[in-house]
Structure formats: structure tokens, C-alpha cells
Design a protein around this motif. Structure first.
Motif, PDB file in Angstrom:
ATOM      1  N   PHE A 219       5.588  11.368   2.543  1.00 54.46           N
ATOM      2  CA  PHE A 219       5.779  10.458   3.673  1.00 54.46           C
ATOM      3  C   PHE A 219       5.939  11.260   4.962  1.00 54.46           C
ATOM      4  CE2 PHE A 219       7.761   8.244  -0.013  1.00 54.46           C
ATOM      5  CZ  PHE A 219       6.908   7.150  -0.078  1.00 54.46           C
ATOM      6  N   VAL A 230       2.148   6.945   4.909  1.00 54.01           N
ATOM      7  CA  VAL A 230       2.178   7.269   3.483  1.00 54.01           C
ATOM      8  C   VAL A 230       0.976   8.156   3.175  1.00 54.01           C
ATOM      9  CG1 VAL A 230       2.149   6.356   1.135  1.00 54.01           C
ATOM     10  CG2 VAL A 230       3.264   5.061   2.959  1.00 54.01           C
ATOM     11  N   HIS A 346       9.370   2.817  -0.164  1.00 51.42           N
ATOM     12  CA  HIS A 346       9.233   4.250   0.141  1.00 51.42           C
ATOM     13  C   HIS A 346       9.865   5.110  -0.952  1.00 51.42           C
ATOM     14  CE1 HIS A 346       7.622   3.007   3.923  1.00 51.42           C
ATOM     15  NE2 HIS A 346       8.764   2.533   4.376  1.00 51.42           N
TER      16      HIS A 346
END
Length: 618
Positions: A219, A230, A346
Motif C-alpha cells: 500500500f 493498492v 487494507h
């Protein structure tokens, strides 16, 4: 002994037709085996199949190892293999010590089994088959986590986790379902482990992956720490990953079918275990094809496993239609799960373990309450919502899901928190960058003697902004030619000096796809001696636009080919012009040419020097 005695009578039957037979199945010269003998034979056959199924489930460890290694980078392959090996070995030690007793010991208050050491103290009367069978399932639960936490987790910490989930976390909740615990008493149904194994492993995986953090480079973050992009980190060997999926699919017939007690039930389980992953894979292929423009290979491999996970709980109580719907949902759910972890939560999961096992483990558990039908062989009482059973079974399945999920979440948060505090979960930054193989195991490479750089150029496209507008070399301006194939000439400063031997080394770096053309062109020019090296590199023409698991790849390194030739009689300008004309496609980044003066050349075999040494290569 019964069969042996019967076989003896069969041999003497033609000459003893009038004797009084001991078996009621003999009638008028024909043989009808008694029901007792048939049951005995059937029982023995399925007892053997039970152990064969356990062996198939053990073989699935190889499948997990291949999938996880293939979906990770080469520098961590040995570490992945070691973790999968130790999952089973540590799990076996913990299962002997405490796990088996907690799972199948005498029920205590519907919560745990009574721990015992019968395997040591009373081996003669020990339940060997059930021990082996449940051990291989326990190891499967543990190994799910290694993929989600791959490439950045300390090996010692992982071993501690593996021992705890095998000795405590899994046996307790499995007792609730299969050992006579409170969920079994309620009528909760999980035939082969969508909930008890896959959901539990998946929940442990998402907790572990969250607590250990994402891999370096997964990330991009701004100054405030907010994630802005991403990045895809492709696995190093999709071939090994695919082999792992096929191994797992093969082993899943034992995973789902080993506990069957009749031929009809076993055949039905094989059918549903085949349909669900097949439909899941087709649905995933169509979905990724539409969404990303091309069918995603790694996602389809995940979808096959997702369909298998989802059908694991209802495989014995659903029919073909149910398996189709279950598989279709699984194929979409795995795509959603990968997207959710990457873009919303995430959480870095290199192999898709959470999407495959947790999400589809939950779906499979709930699907029992929707698609159970008495038309499935061996199921005389369970009916799902869509088959006229109302909400009763569905509510029981939901209670089971919530109970097991709560137990797993609480225990695994505690377990990983303690491990993090005592040992630490994550390796140091330099260890992660260099690779866990060398840092954790002293293994320079899992592929010693082999190149670990993928130099294929298939499906890589140059950015649109590199086009020069003219595709033919003859029609291109000098500026276009220079932009497409740049020439770095280091000869001029030496011309006319004593160091000028008239021998030059020309280095050409270009696309791998242009190799055959440039080789033929140089041969036609008279150059027959060429040194070729496969390399990687990029300029402003770096590839873009390709998707890996729904994430656009930033291909900062592209496969290239480097050709080196040394010339004297052949004018160096002819070599340069031939190379430029051959390599030109009308795009920036077609190649580069470097020219160097050579002060001396020695031919080792003959001792010839300079121009004489080059007579056989030009």
C-alpha cells in the motif's frame, strides 16, 4: 474368518449339493449372502475408506504448500514450505498431548471433551482411526493462516501460533460440533468442516494478517498515513499454485467423503463436491473477464477452492441444484472478499485465504440451512428453507456460526497479542526485503541453480504515451529514430589516438520479442558471433494496464534482451543502422545501442589478437 469359511463351502458346493448348509443364504443351488455378512463387509470397506480419506486429507498439505508458495515471491518459498510442514508436525505433537482429548473425550457440560492420555496409557484399546482422521483436519485448520501472513511473519512466532490453534482453539470448537458438544445437541450440521475448519482458519488468518501488518510495498501512503494506492505483488509461480489447487481438489474428495457410510451417500457427496467448485470457477472467470477485461488466472484458482470450501458443510445434505447455487455464490464471494480486503479493510492477504476460507466457510455453514433436502442419500430429516424446512435449521446454523466465530475471534486476538508481546510477530525490514528464506532459514534460494526472474513478455503492453505516430522506419524523422532507438557512442574521443584499434563493442538492449529479427539482421550483415543475456529494465515506457487479482500492476521492470557483438572489418555504423532499422516500431523504448572502443582482443585457443582474433565471428 466368516468369509474364509464361506469361500471353503463355495469351492465344495458342486459336489455337496445335498448337505445341510450352515448359511441361510443358500437356496436351490444359488447363493444369497446373508444380510449380516453384507453389513460386515460394508463396515470393513468403509472403515478402510475412512483411513484412505484421512490420507487424502493429509496429501492436501502439499496442495496448501504449493498454492501458498506459488502465490508468494520466490525469496520466501522455502519459508512457506517449512511452515506448512511444521503445521502438521507441531499439530501432531499438540494433538497427542491435549487436542484429541479436548475434541473427542467424554463431554463436559457440552463445552469440552475430557482430556486424557489413552494413546499412551491404553494404546491397545485406543481409537486409532479417529485420532488420525481428526489430526489431519486439525492440521488443515492451522495451515490456512500461513498464506495470509506470508512473507513477513517470524517463523518462531508462527510455530507458537500453530501449536496453540492445534492444541486448544480448534479442538474446543470442533468438540461442540463433532464431539457431542452443545451445537451437536442442538442439531447443528457441518458435515466436513466449512465452519469448524475453514471459517475458523479464515478468522485466525484475518486477525493474524491485520496484526502483523501489510508487506512492504503493498500500500502507498501519504504524509498523514492515509492509504492512497493498492499495489499488486504477483506470486512468483502460478504453475505451482495451479498444481496446488488440483492437489487440494483431489484431496477434497477424501475431505468431504471420508465420513460417508454408504455407497449412495459417497457418490452423492462426490457429485456435489465436483459441481460446486466447477460452477464457482466458471462464474469467477466470467465476472473477472467482464470487470477487468481478461479472465484472471489466480482469482479463478481461488474460486475453485472457494467452491470446495462452501460445499464442505452441506455436501451430504444438498442436491445438484443446491450445489450449483452454492458454487455460483462462492465464485462471486471470493472476488468480493479479495476486493474488500485490498480496497476497504487494507489487509494484506497474499494468497486470498480470508476470501476463500473465512467468507466461504461462513457461506457454506449458512447454506446448510437453505439447501438441505431429504432427497440427498442418507439425509432423512434435515430440510433447508428453500426445501420446505422453514427457518428452524437456518436459525441453528446461524447460532453455530456466531458461537464458533466468537470463540475463534476472542481466542485468536488473545493468542496473537501474547505472541506479539513476547516474541514479536513481524520480521525486521531488512529481513523482509532480502527474503525470509535466507534470513530465517539460511537458505540462499529455494531454486538453487535456476533463474527466479520471469523474463517472458507475454501480455505486457507499452503505455500509449510512448507512441511516436510513425510505424515505419523509412518514414520516420531523425528525431523519431533517435527517440525510439537511442545510440550512445563512446568511440569519438579515442579516434585518431594510439588507443584506437579499429575494434568496437556494440551492446544492444531491446525487447525480448525482437530477438529473432535482430539476430537474423546481424547475421545477414556478416556478424556471426553474438553474446546474448536476458535482463530486466525499464524507462518511461514501463508497462501498465494489466490487472492481478483486481489490482492494476505497476510494471517497473520489463523483460529485455541484451546482445553484445565485437566488430572490426564490418563498419560499426552499419551495425548501428541495421539495429536501428530492425528494432524500430514507432514507440519510445524500442531499444538502446551502446558503442565502446576495444583496446585489445585475445583469442584464447590460438593466442591470436585483435583483428585476427575476430575472423571467425564476422
Amino acid at each position: 474368518m466368516i468369509l474364509k469359511a464361506l469361500w471353503g463351502d463355495l469351492l465344495c458346493y458342486p459336489c455337496n449339493v445335498d448337505i445341510e448348509y450352515r448359511y441361510k443364504g443358500w437356496e436351490k443351488g444359488g447363493i444369497i449372502m446373508t444380510e449380516e455378512i453384507m453389513n460386515a463387509v460394508s463396515g470393513e470397506v468403509f472403515a478402510v475408506w475412512f483411513l484412505i480419506g484421512a490420507a487424502l486429507v493429509f496429501w492436501m498439505q502439499a496442495g496448501f504448500a504449493m498454492v501458498e508458495a506459488g502465490f508468494s515471491r520466490a525469496k520466501n518459498a522455502g519459508n512457506i514450505l517449512m511452515k506448512n510442514l511444521m503445521d502438521f508436525c507441531i499439530g501432531c505433537a499438540m494433538f497427542i498431548t491435549i487436542g484429541f482429548g479436548l475434541l473427542l473425550g467424554e463431554d463436559l457440560f457440552g463445552f469440552i471433551g475430557k482430556p486424557g492420555f489413552d494413546i499412551i496409557t491404553n494404546y491397545q484399546n485406543f481409537d486409532w482411526s479417529n485420532f488420525v482422521f481428526n489430526l489431519v483436519f486439525c492440521a488443515t485448520t492451522a495451515t490456512i493462516v500461513s498464506g495470509a501472513m506470508a512473507e513477513r511473519t517470524k517463523f518462531l512466532s508462527y510455530c507458537v501460533y500453530s501449536g496453540i490453534i492445534s492444541g486448544l482453539v480448534y479442538p474446543v470448537e470442533a468438540h461442540w460440533i463433532w464431539g457431542g458438544g452443545f451445537l451437536a445437541q442442538m442439531g447443528f450440521h457441518d458435515f466436513a468442516g466449512s465452519c469448524a475448519i475453514h471459517m475458523v482458519g479464515g478468522i485466525a488468518a484475518i486477525i493474524g494478517a491485520k496484526m502483523v501488518g501489510s508487506r512492504i510495498g503493498k500500500f502507498d501512503k501519504d504524509e498523514s498515513g492515509k492509504i492512497t494506492k493498492v499495489n499488486a505483488i504477483p506470486g512468483h509461480n502460478i504453475v505451482i499454485g495451479c498444481l496446488g489447487v488440483f492437489i487440494l481438489w483431489f484431496g477434497w474428495y477424501g475431505f468431504n467423503g471420508a465420513a460417508c457410510t454408504s455407497t449412495d451417500q459417497l457418490a452423492s457427496v462426490f457429485v456435489t463436491t465436483t459441481i460446486a467448485p466447477s460452477i464457482a470457477t466458471v462464474v469467477c472467470m466470467i465476472f473477472t473477464w467482464i470487470k477487468y477485461g481478461k479472465p484472471d488466472v489466480s482469482m479463478c484458482l481461488n474460486a475453485s477452492l472457494a467452491g470446495l470450501v462452501a460445499i464442505t458443510a452441506p455436501c451430504d445434505v444438498t442436491d445438484a441444484f443446491g450445489a450449483i447455487v452454492i458454487g455460483a455464490v462462492a465464485g462471486l464471494l471470493v472476488c468480493f472478499g479479495v476486493w474488500l480486503l485490498d480496497y476497504k479493510l487494507h489487509i494484506d492477504d497474499p494468497v486470498g485465504a480470508v476470501a476463500v476460507h473465512m467468507m466461504n466457510g461462513i457461506w457454506g455453514t449458512i447454506a446448510v440451512g437453505l439447501f438441505a433436502t431429504t432427497s440427498a442419500p442418507g439425509n432423512d430429516e434435515l430440510k433447508g428453507l428453500f426445501y420446505g424446512g422453514g427457518f428452524k435449521l437456518l436459525s441453528i446454523q446461524l447460532i453455530g456460526f456466531v458461537s464458533v466465530a466468537a470463540w475463534t475471534t476472542v481466542t485468536m486476538v488473545i493468542v496473537f497479542s501474547i505472541i506479539k508481546a513476547i516474541f514479536g510477530l513481524r520480521v525486521e525490514e531488512d529481513e523482509e526485503i532480502e527474503g525470509l528464506d535466507v534470513k530465517e532459514h539460511g537458505l540462499t534460494s529455494a531454486y538453487a541453480g535456476f533463474s527466479i526472474v520471469d523474463i517472458t513478455e507475454s501480455a505486457m503492453f507499452a503505455n500509449e504515451n510512448t507512441k511516436l505516430g510513425v510505424d515505419e522506419y523509412e518514414n520516420a524523422s531523425e528525431a523519431m529514430k533517435k527517440a525510439s532507438v537511442k545510440v550512445e557512442n563512446n568511440v569519438t574521443p579515442l579516434q585518431g589516438t594510439t588507443l584506437d584499434t579499429g575494434i568496437y563493442k556494440v551492446v544492444i538492449i531491446t525487447k525480448l520479442s525482437r530477438y529473432d529479427k535482430i539476430k537474423r539482421a546481424l547475421n545477414n550483415l556478416g556478424v556471426t558471433g553474438i553474446t546474448v543475456t536476458q535482463v530486466s529494465g525499464c524507462g518511461i515506457q514501463k508497462g501498465a494496464g494489466q490487472m492481478y487479482r483486481g489490482v492494476e500492476m505497476d510494471l517497473t521492470l520489463l523483460p529485455k534482451i541484451k546482445l553484445e557483438v565485437v566488430v572490426s572489418d564490418i563498419p560499426v555504423d552499419s551495425v548501428i543502422e541495421t539495429a536501428k532499422k530492425t528494432l524500430y516500431t514507432g514507440k519510445i523504448g524500442d531499444g538502446k545501442i551502446f558503442v565502446y572502443p576495444v583496446s585489445r582482443v585475445v583469442k584464447i585457443r590460438t593466442g591470436e589478437e585483435n583483428e585476427e582474433a575476430l575472423q571467425d565471428v564476422e
